[in-house]
Structures are given as C-alpha cells and as structure tokens.
Design a protein around this motif. Sequence first.
Motif, mmCIF file in Angstrom:
data_model
loop_
_atom_site.group_PDB
_atom_site.id
_atom_site.type_symbol
_atom_site.label_atom_id
_atom_site.label_comp_id
_atom_site.label_asym_id
_atom_site.label_seq_id
_atom_site.Cartn_x
_atom_site.Cartn_y
_atom_site.Cartn_z
ATOM 1 N N TRP A 9 0.849 -1.188 0.000
ATOM 2 C CA TRP A 9 0.000 0.000 0.000
ATOM 3 C C TRP A 9 0.890 1.246 0.000
ATOM 4 C CZ3 TRP A 9 -5.496 0.233 0.714
ATOM 5 C CH2 TRP A 9 -6.095 -1.032 0.721
ATOM 6 N N ARG A 10 0.428 2.245 -0.703
ATOM 7 C CA ARG A 10 1.148 3.521 -0.708
ATOM 8 C C ARG A 10 0.310 4.552 0.051
ATOM 9 N NH1 ARG A 10 5.043 5.750 -3.794
ATOM 10 N NH2 ARG A 10 4.949 4.026 -5.273
ATOM 11 N N VAL A 11 0.926 5.223 0.996
ATOM 12 C CA VAL A 11 0.268 6.284 1.758
ATOM 13 C C VAL A 11 0.593 7.609 1.103
ATOM 14 C CG1 VAL A 11 0.040 7.404 3.977
ATOM 15 C CG2 VAL A 11 0.407 4.932 3.869
ATOM 16 N N ARG A 12 -0.429 8.268 0.590
ATOM 17 C CA ARG A 12 -0.218 9.544 -0.084
ATOM 18 C C ARG A 12 -0.181 10.650 0.963
ATOM 19 N NH1 ARG A 12 -3.782 9.970 -5.427
ATOM 20 N NH2 ARG A 12 -2.101 11.437 -5.830
ATOM 21 N N PRO A 13 0.815 11.515 0.907
ATOM 22 C CA PRO A 13 0.930 12.569 1.936
ATOM 23 C C PRO A 13 -0.238 13.531 1.871
ATOM 24 C CG PRO A 13 2.474 12.952 0.127
ATOM 25 C CD PRO A 13 1.877 11.600 -0.111
ATOM 26 N N LYS A 14 -0.804 13.848 3.033
ATOM 27 C CA LYS A 14 -1.873 14.854 3.142
ATOM 28 C C LYS A 14 -1.433 15.921 4.139
ATOM 29 C CE LYS A 14 -5.720 11.837 1.863
ATOM 30 N NZ LYS A 14 -7.050 11.375 2.220
ATOM 31 N N GLU A 15 -2.396 16.645 4.611
ATOM 32 C CA GLU A 15 -2.082 17.746 5.516
ATOM 33 C C GLU A 15 -1.398 17.215 6.775
ATOM 34 O OE1 GLU A 15 -4.354 20.856 8.470
ATOM 35 O OE2 GLU A 15 -5.468 19.616 7.041
ATOM 36 N N GLY A 16 -0.296 17.792 7.158
ATOM 37 C CA GLY A 16 0.368 17.431 8.392
ATOM 38 C C GLY A 16 1.297 16.254 8.257
ATOM 39 N N LEU A 17 1.401 15.605 7.100
ATOM 40 C CA LEU A 17 2.275 14.460 6.952
ATOM 41 C C LEU A 17 3.689 14.923 6.622
ATOM 42 C CD1 LEU A 17 -0.031 11.998 5.022
ATOM 43 C CD2 LEU A 17 0.255 12.303 7.466
ATOM 44 N N GLY A 18 4.638 14.032 6.915
ATOM 45 C CA GLY A 18 6.050 14.350 6.719
ATOM 46 C C GLY A 18 6.430 14.380 5.255
ATOM 47 N N PRO A 19 7.700 14.572 4.994
ATOM 48 C CA PRO A 19 8.138 14.737 3.611
ATOM 49 C C PRO A 19 8.234 13.446 2.820
ATOM 50 C CG PRO A 19 9.993 14.891 5.126
ATOM 51 C CD PRO A 19 8.775 14.815 5.971
ATOM 52 N N CYS A 20 8.173 12.266 3.525
ATOM 53 C CA CYS A 20 8.346 11.021 2.786
ATOM 54 C C CYS A 20 7.201 10.815 1.818
ATOM 55 C CB CYS A 20 8.442 9.839 3.748
ATOM 56 S SG CYS A 20 7.027 9.687 4.834
ATOM 57 N N PRO A 21 7.472 10.476 0.547
ATOM 58 C CA PRO A 21 6.408 10.354 -0.452
ATOM 59 C C PRO A 21 5.549 9.143 -0.246
ATOM 60 C CG PRO A 21 8.512 9.712 -1.384
ATOM 61 C CD PRO A 21 8.821 10.236 -0.039
ATOM 62 N N SER A 22 6.058 8.071 0.359
ATOM 63 C CA SER A 22 5.251 6.885 0.531
ATOM 64 C C SER A 22 5.843 6.018 1.613
ATOM 65 C CB SER A 22 5.160 6.095 -0.779
ATOM 66 O OG SER A 22 6.452 5.653 -1.151
ATOM 67 N N ARG A 385 -0.972 2.487 20.185
ATOM 68 C CA ARG A 385 -0.439 2.057 18.897
ATOM 69 C C ARG A 385 -1.018 2.895 17.761
ATOM 70 N NH1 ARG A 385 -0.921 -4.160 17.578
ATOM 71 N NH2 ARG A 385 -3.130 -3.608 17.472
ATOM 72 N N GLU A 386 -2.286 3.223 17.858
ATOM 73 C CA GLU A 386 -2.890 4.081 16.826
ATOM 74 C C GLU A 386 -2.160 5.412 16.732
ATOM 75 O OE1 GLU A 386 -6.817 6.852 16.434
ATOM 76 O OE2 GLU A 386 -7.038 4.920 17.443
ATOM 77 N N ILE A 387 -1.870 6.010 17.897
ATOM 78 C CA ILE A 387 -1.149 7.277 17.913
ATOM 79 C C ILE A 387 0.242 7.102 17.313
ATOM 80 C CG2 ILE A 387 -0.153 9.023 19.453
ATOM 81 C CD1 ILE A 387 -2.554 8.542 21.308
ATOM 82 N N GLY A 388 0.877 5.963 17.631
ATOM 83 C CA GLY A 388 2.199 5.702 17.052
ATOM 84 C C GLY A 388 2.148 5.574 15.546
ATOM 85 N N VAL A 389 1.124 4.892 15.011
ATOM 86 C CA VAL A 389 0.987 4.757 13.562
ATOM 87 C C VAL A 389 0.781 6.122 12.910
ATOM 88 C CG1 VAL A 389 -0.451 3.783 11.735
ATOM 89 C CG2 VAL A 389 0.166 2.377 13.701
ATOM 90 N N LEU A 390 -0.049 6.939 13.533
ATOM 91 C CA LEU A 390 -0.296 8.267 12.974
ATOM 92 C C LEU A 390 0.975 9.098 12.934
ATOM 93 C CD1 LEU A 390 -3.712 9.164 14.650
ATOM 94 C CD2 LEU A 390 -3.312 8.469 12.287
ATOM 95 N N ARG A 391 1.769 8.989 13.985
ATOM 96 C CA ARG A 391 3.029 9.743 13.993
ATOM 97 C C ARG A 391 4.022 9.165 13.005
ATOM 98 N NH1 ARG A 391 5.536 10.778 19.586
ATOM 99 N NH2 ARG A 391 6.902 11.926 18.163
ATOM 100 N N ALA A 392 3.983 7.825 12.832
ATOM 101 C CA ALA A 392 4.881 7.219 11.844
ATOM 102 C C ALA A 392 4.524 7.659 10.436
ATOM 103 C CB ALA A 392 4.808 5.698 11.954
ATOM 104 N N LEU A 393 3.264 7.942 10.206
ATOM 105 C CA LEU A 393 2.822 8.410 8.893
ATOM 106 C C LEU A 393 3.108 9.894 8.676
ATOM 107 C CD1 LEU A 393 -0.587 6.560 8.551
ATOM 108 C CD2 LEU A 393 1.589 5.963 7.520
ATOM 109 N N LEU A 473 7.842 7.172 19.888
ATOM 110 C CA LEU A 473 7.292 6.630 18.657
ATOM 111 C C LEU A 473 7.452 5.110 18.582
ATOM 112 C CD1 LEU A 473 6.055 7.003 15.889
ATOM 113 C CD2 LEU A 473 8.339 7.543 14.999
ATOM 114 N N LEU A 474 8.649 4.586 18.839
ATOM 115 C CA LEU A 474 8.870 3.148 18.746
ATOM 116 C C LEU A 474 8.059 2.380 19.774
ATOM 117 C CD1 LEU A 474 12.733 3.037 18.092
ATOM 118 C CD2 LEU A 474 10.856 2.799 16.445
ATOM 119 N N LYS A 475 7.980 2.927 20.977
ATOM 120 C CA LYS A 475 7.179 2.281 22.015
ATOM 121 C C LYS A 475 5.714 2.248 21.622
ATOM 122 C CE LYS A 475 5.790 2.737 26.865
ATOM 123 N NZ LYS A 475 5.909 3.534 28.106
ATOM 124 N N ALA A 476 5.221 3.315 21.024
ATOM 125 C CA ALA A 476 3.812 3.382 20.626
ATOM 126 C C ALA A 476 3.499 2.343 19.553
ATOM 127 C CB ALA A 476 3.477 4.785 20.126
#
Length: 482
Positions: A9-22, A385-393, A473-476
């Motif tokens: 799956w590719r995560v497309r960057p939206k508002e508030g997401l980091g610079p990584c394209p996917s 874990r949900e919060i960790g995933v959101l921050r990882a994205l 982040l890793l703990k989450a």
Amino acid sequence: MRPISAGVWRVRPKEGLGPCPSVLLDPLPKAVDVPPSAPSAPTAAASLRRRNILGLAITAFGALLVAAAVGSQYLLFAAVPVLLIGLIVLTPLLALGVTGLLRSPLPRLAGIRGKLAVENARRNPRRTAATATTLMVGLAMVTAVTVVITSVNRLDEQHADRSMTSDLRITAVDFAEIGDGTAARVARLPGAEAVTPIIRTSFDPSDAGSLPATAVDPATVQRLAPVTVRKGSFDRLDHGIAVTEKTAAAHGWRLGSRVTGTLGDAGPKTSLPVVAIYDGPDDLTPVLISDQALPRTSGTEHRPRTESILIKAAHGRTAGLRKEIQQTLDNPALLVQDRAYARAAAAARNAPFLDIMYALLSITVLIGALGVVNTMGMAVFERVREIGVLRALGLDRRRVGSVLRLESVTTSLLGSALGLVAGSAIGAAAVLGQEGVPLVIPWDRTLLFFLATTAIGVLASLWPGRQAARIPLLKAITTDTE
C-alpha cells in the motif's frame, strides 16, 4: 492510502504528513481494509439495537410526561428523571447521528485531523455517550433553572411597569418610612408638574367587611395614574369617597349614596357620600379617598403610612428632577426610582437565588468536565499504537494533540446540545404550568452556555493531548494496545 500491488500500500501525503512520499507496509491478511484511525472493530449496530429501542421508548414517555406537566406541575417531578434517563440510554444513537452530520463539514474545516476526530468519536458510541451525558445532565439543570428565573424576572418587570405609572417614584428601604411632609417638599421643586402621595389605609362600611383604601391627592392623581372617572368627579373627594364600578355594584352603591363606616384603624365612624365611580389599576382600587380626609391621630401606632410618592416630571426633565429630589431629600433611606430603575430592581430580587442555584449546579457541570478529561485520558492509553501509527505516517505531536482536541470538542458539544434542548423543554413546562408567567428563553445565556461547553472540551483535552505527544514513537508502534 491506495494499493500499489497485492499486499503493498502507498500512503499519499496529506495535511500534516512528513516529507516522505510513501510508506510500504507488509501485507496483513485481515487488516488491509482497516484504516489506521480505527484499528479495532467498530461497535456492531445490532448490539445497540435493544438499547436504542428502549431509549426511544423511555424518551418518548418522558417527553409526554413533560408535556402533561404543563397542566399538572406535580408530574414534573416524575417527568424530569424519566426524560433524562431516556436521553442517557438513547445518547449512543444520537452520538452516531450527530457525528454523522459532522463527517462532511469538519474535515473541510480541519482536514485529516477533523476526519480522524469524527471517526474516533463514532468508533465507540457508548464511550462518546457516557462522556456526553455527564455534561448533558448538568447543563440541562442549569438551563431549566435559567429559563424559570428569567421568565419570573420578566413577570416582575411587567408588574413593575404596571405599578410604575409615573415618571418618578419615591419609596423607602425596608424598615424605613417616608415623612409626612416629603410630598409637599418635592412638589415645590421647579421640574415637578404633579405629585401625589400613596397612603395605604382601610375603609370599614357598617354593612360590609373591611375594604382596602388608598389616600391620594385628588387634584393630581389622574395625571399620575391611569384612572378613569365613569361617574361623578374627584373635585369633592376631600369630603367623600370614590369606589370602583365593581365595588359599587357589589354593595349596591350609586353616585351620591351615603356610606357609613370607619376610615383607618382608629378613626371615628363617619358618613361619606360616593362622589365618583371610577376604573383604575389594582394599586388604586377598590376605594380612593383624599389624603386631606385622613383622620388625624396623636400617636404613630395607628397612623397610616405613606407607601410611595408618585411624581410627573416636566418634559425632558426626568433625569434632572431625579437628581434634584435626591439632593433635596438627602436621605439614603429614600429611593428615587425611574422606570428603568424600578424594572432592574424588580428583576434583581431573584438574582441571589439564581446565583445559589448556579453555585450548586456548577458541581454537576464540573463532574461532566472531569468525565471528559477521564475519557480522553483513557482514550490515549487505549490507543497508544494508533497514535504511534499516525506519527509514523508523519502526523507531528502538535497535530496529534489537535485530533484529540477536536474529538473532545465534538463530544462536549453533543452533551451541551442535548442538555440545552432538554433543559429548555423542562424549564418551559415549569413556566407554562404557572398562570400569568410569560415564557422567556434566554438566548444570550444559552449561547454563553454553548460556548462555555466548547471551552470545557478544549481544556479537557489539553492534558491527554500532552500525554499522547510524549509517547515515544517506537514504544507506541510496538505496544499491545490499540
């Protein structure tokens, strides 16, 4: 998020997401269709079906009881708890409905954060309802009391307007008296066009019970109060009495009839002719006599006391005359009132009671606010874990906190909306059950309550948002919770 190939799956960057394209994720057999914002299965609609049916039945029964309480106030004691219990049971269904309405506008206003907040509130409607109902109950009681007190204040203001027939009125504070010569002193002021004292006494006819009587200045009373003479004239009131049409009909009196009776508590028995038949306000019925006709007594025990003094000011001189009267009398025990002052004084009588009720009911609102804090705090620890995933994205700490704030505000506004509607209905039923009391919904205070609830939602999310932002982040990501 969109599929690239099977299991990738590719995560497309939206508002508030980091610079990584996917971001590439390993294939998960059962989780590919679950968004990161809701990794746990939502509450099944079937599990809420019985609760919703029961809530609808109890709420409908409570609403019927509230409507019936308009005709019987005793029903209100049963209607209020039944209605609130019904709303508490029904709140999960209402939570789904309200958050469903926010699915479109909130993401437009707040972007992906708004969408996450709405979906989090919808994911567990029972939790959202439990939080909202604590605010609902407190705000319903506050709103109901406010509607009742505001309506009673309006009634007092109307009474004050009806009793305040002149431009100015002089009254005494509690346990004080107006001196006998006060009306004459005021009448000598340049801006006073007409002045009359209002002296309460009684008239005891020999063939009837005691009648309330009011002593006035017959030369000026018609210029200061809405008194209409139907027959006769006030010109001879110094040597007679005036009675209302209703009183004359009840006792068989006519214009010119002589009535034998006693004026005041200690006056001698006298025979007075009926010199006028009139209509007037309740404060000047059913008998009028001249202030000069009052019996003179040596002591003060039975002496009629001046209740007030009515004053008509020259055109445009009301404010100036009021200051002149205050300077002339120079007595803090005497109040010089205009219409605005009388209306405000009438409304202020219930202010202490309202303040006490607000102080007591604020405890329930505080409990509701603590409930929001507790729920949002538990939500942080349950969704690590949900919060960790959101921050990882790519959602940074500040935006994670804003998601929690939006979710808290959504829940708080749900509780406030239910509380305002329920409280207004309860207050309206209490007011409509009282004859003569006008129904007044205080929209300004209702808006204030609504804004205050929004502030409660924001404040309640500050600590949980800070806690969520501090989770490593890793703990989450590796935690066993959601």
